[in-house]
Design a protein around this motif. Sequence first.
Motif, PDB file in Angstrom:
ATOM      1  N   HIS A  32       0.848  -1.197   0.000  1.00 13.45           N
ATOM      2  CA  HIS A  32       0.000   0.000   0.000  1.00 13.45           C
ATOM      3  C   HIS A  32       0.883   1.247   0.000  1.00 13.45           C
ATOM      4  O   HIS A  32       1.973   1.236   0.591  1.00 13.45           O
ATOM      5  CB  HIS A  32      -0.892  -0.008   1.247  1.00 13.45           C
ATOM      6  N   PRO A  33       0.466   2.331  -0.671  1.00 14.13           N
ATOM      7  CA  PRO A  33       1.284   3.560  -0.705  1.00 14.13           C
ATOM      8  C   PRO A  33       1.661   4.081   0.676  1.00 14.13           C
ATOM      9  O   PRO A  33       2.709   4.706   0.837  1.00 14.13           O
ATOM     10  CB  PRO A  33       0.379   4.556  -1.439  1.00 14.13           C
ATOM     11  N   ASN A  34       0.804   3.812   1.681  1.00 16.90           N
ATOM     12  CA  ASN A  34       1.085   4.290   3.033  1.00 16.90           C
ATOM     13  C   ASN A  34       1.719   3.224   3.920  1.00 16.90           C
ATOM     14  O   ASN A  34       1.871   3.432   5.127  1.00 16.90           O
ATOM     15  CB  ASN A  34      -0.208   4.786   3.695  1.00 16.90           C
ATOM     16  N   GLU A  35       2.079   2.086   3.334  1.00 11.04           N
ATOM     17  CA  GLU A  35       2.638   0.989   4.125  1.00 11.04           C
ATOM     18  C   GLU A  35       4.145   1.119   4.260  1.00 11.04           C
ATOM     19  O   GLU A  35       4.863   1.246   3.266  1.00 11.04           O
ATOM     20  CB  GLU A  35       2.296  -0.358   3.490  1.00 11.04           C
ATOM     21  N   SER A  36       4.613   1.071   5.498  1.00 10.42           N
ATOM     22  CA  SER A  36       6.059   1.108   5.736  1.00 10.42           C
ATOM     23  C   SER A  36       6.657  -0.250   5.410  1.00 10.42           C
ATOM     24  O   SER A  36       5.959  -1.273   5.367  1.00 10.42           O
ATOM     25  CB  SER A  36       6.348   1.451   7.198  1.00 10.42           C
ATOM     26  N   LEU A  37       7.973  -0.267   5.205  1.00  6.00           N
ATOM     27  CA  LEU A  37       8.638  -1.548   4.952  1.00  6.00           C
ATOM     28  C   LEU A  37       8.571  -2.434   6.194  1.00  6.00           C
ATOM     29  O   LEU A  37       8.468  -3.661   6.085  1.00  6.00           O
ATOM     30  CB  LEU A  37      10.097  -1.310   4.554  1.00  6.00           C
ATOM     31  N   GLU A  38       8.608  -1.817   7.385  1.00  3.87           N
ATOM     32  CA  GLU A  38       8.490  -2.601   8.614  1.00  3.87           C
ATOM     33  C   GLU A  38       7.150  -3.336   8.650  1.00  3.87           C
ATOM     34  O   GLU A  38       7.079  -4.499   9.042  1.00  3.87           O
ATOM     35  CB  GLU A  38       8.631  -1.698   9.846  1.00  3.87           C
TER      36      GLU A  38
END
Length: 198
Positions: A32-38
């Motif tokens: 998702h565009p707002n998803e962090s890699l963590e």
Amino acid sequence: MSFAAAFYNFSVELSHADRGVYAHFRVKTPRHPNESLEHLFARMLAFCHCYRDGQSFSGGLFEPKDPTIWHKDITGELLLWAQLGCPERKMLEAALRSAPTAEHRIYFFEEPQISEFCHMLRGSKSNWVEKIQFFMISPSLLEQLVPLERSSPSWNATFVDNRLYLNADGAELEGEILPVEIWEAFQESLLSSPESSA
């Protein structure tokens, strides 16, 4: 639906002796565009930890009403409901009510999420979440994975007790996915709260 920022194709060789699970699988998932890699790596680790044949990622952040991971049988009955992070109470209550016989799991990946969940339990007189299994994914393991990002990761994941030995594209990593006794944590949070000492 938002457009995906990227797609990742994971190839995983999995060994989880405690659960009797040995598998090789591939899973493609959008970020998702707002998803962090963590967050991306945490949900993939959770996917490996609870893996059973037939499970899949749901719409996730693209479909907030769905859990992170689920497994349904051929009739559509929900067998597994797994959420990453602290879910909203209404979402959790609905899941427990609509699928009482499913396996329910919650995976935390940031320490404050446990406190957040305990705060959500304020006012509870009974352990209504007793059917849920709670786990904490090691934040330090996620930190080690972030620099290793690539679009087609190859993982060899071995779980021994609560420890994970992970070979990620040749990098040897170790970390823990620990069970959390959430009702005990909740009781301790009550004892340590300012209200209890007032």
